[in-house]
Design an enzyme around this catalytic site. Structure first.
Site, mmCIF file in Angstrom:
data_model
loop_
_atom_site.group_PDB
_atom_site.id
_atom_site.type_symbol
_atom_site.label_atom_id
_atom_site.label_comp_id
_atom_site.label_asym_id
_atom_site.label_seq_id
_atom_site.Cartn_x
_atom_site.Cartn_y
_atom_site.Cartn_z
ATOM 1 N N CYS A 54 0.813 -1.216 0.000
ATOM 2 C CA CYS A 54 0.000 0.000 0.000
ATOM 3 C C CYS A 54 0.847 1.267 0.000
ATOM 4 O O CYS A 54 0.308 2.368 -0.030
ATOM 5 C CB CYS A 54 -0.930 0.006 1.210
ATOM 6 S SG CYS A 54 -0.081 -0.120 2.800
ATOM 7 N N CYS A 130 -3.429 -2.492 7.570
ATOM 8 C CA CYS A 130 -2.602 -1.404 8.102
ATOM 9 C C CYS A 130 -1.956 -1.777 9.426
ATOM 10 O O CYS A 130 -0.863 -1.296 9.749
ATOM 11 C CB CYS A 130 -3.446 -0.136 8.272
ATOM 12 S SG CYS A 130 -3.997 0.591 6.708
#
Length: 326
Positions: A54, A130
């Site tokens: 990401c 995340c």
């Protein structure tokens, strides 16, 4: 910052209050220097980790004393708000722990600590990855301090090496979000979104676990648990009206009529009987009845009496019941 300032309300509501607060006001954001370490007679550890999946990155600072305890910690994050919140909580979980214990902190621990209540995920499933970055940078820092490779601390089984997504995370996300396809797993976790070798066997790299197999296994477990719950509820008389068999529905409707409707009808010389119950394609449950005695042919049988019967059944059994007189 108000929850609706940046993102549509429905999406933003998928973030816990703890996450939204740490996005805007991280507690442990900052830098530690050798000067800070010298002042506390501690060793400075600086570890970097970047997530290729990401583009996010995090730098972790530890001050570790002679007893291996992390006496201070800070972070710098280069990424989205969820990465900032996860990193901030990761630092908080590290503080006060020995390095050997801090390395046991997982991405699931970070996400769980960010929840407002134990049963509601802290972030949308798509942002679960995340917290993986926070999990990996801890191992990197511990490796630097103890003179080991980060992989030496790996206790989680990593299914997707590209996105660094663990088996436990994938299983948890499938259950929490009732995922039914591999594409949904990729959407929520990024697993399988890059080299794709973790999706199914036959790719360029052989793996121990594949998403298709994990999905099938977890879906089977979920169905077995749902069936067990249904059986237990049925045994305790707690089965929902929708989950009952036709015979059970007839019995439940008849019982409700006996208790709340039939006495009223019989006072005026009337009665009724159940002819059939059918589940419809438009998610209604149709209860077919026949009026008897004075109710048969009564003017209110198609209006007031009918509405009263339907309302009682909705109140006591299910709000998608329709009563159909024949």
């Amino acid at each position: 910052m108000a929850k609706n300032d940046l993102i549509g309300g429905a999406l933003w509501d998928a973030y816990s209050n703890k996450v939204s607060e740490r996005m805007d006001n991280p507690t442990h954001l900052g830098v530690l220097t050798q000067k800070d370490a010298d002042a506390k007679n501690a060793k400075l550890i600086v570890a970097d980790y970047g997530a290729e999946s990401c583009g996010d990155a995090v730098r972790l600072y530890w001050l570790v004393d002679k007893d291996d305890k992390i006496i201070d910690a800070k972070f710098k994050s280069f990424g989205c708000g969820t990465a900032i919140a996860s990193s901030d909580m990761m630092v908080e979980l590290c503080l006060g722990k020995r390095v050997q214990d801090a390395v046991k902190i997982t991405n699931l621990d970070v996400e769980y600590a960010l929840r407002d209540d134990p049963n509601t995920p802290a972030v949308p499933g798509q942002k679960m990855h995340c917290s993986v970055m926070a999990y990996d940078v801890i191992k990197k820092a511990a490796g630097l301090y103890l003179g080991k490779n980060a992989e030496d601390f790996e206790e989680e089984i990593i299914v997707c090496e590209c996105a660094r997504v663990s088996l436990a995370t994938i299983r948890e996300v499938i259950k929490l979000n009732d995922l039914k396809t591999v594409e949904e797993i990729t959407q929520y976790t990024k697993a399988g979104g890059f080299c794709k070798s973790c999706i199914r066997s036959g790719g360029h790299e052989k793996r121990e676990y594949y998403l298709v197999d994990i999905l099938a296994e977890v879906r089977t477990q979920m169905e077995q648990e749902a069936l067990k719950t249904k059986v237990n509820r049925a045994a305790n008389g707690q089965l929902s009206f929708q989950d009952m068999t036709i015979a059970q529905k007839v019995k439940a409707v008849d019982k409700t009529i006996d208790e709340h409707i039939r006495p009223m009808l019989m006072m005026d010389g009337g009665d009724m009987e159940i002819l059939d119950i059918k589940d419809t394609s438009d998610d209604f449950i149709d209860v077919y009845i026949r009026y008897m005695g004075a109710c048969d042919g009564c003017a209110s049988a198609a209006t007031g009496t009918l509405y009263a019967i339907e309302e009682v059944l909705k109140q006591h059994l299910a709000d998608n019941i329709r009563v159909m007189p024949i």
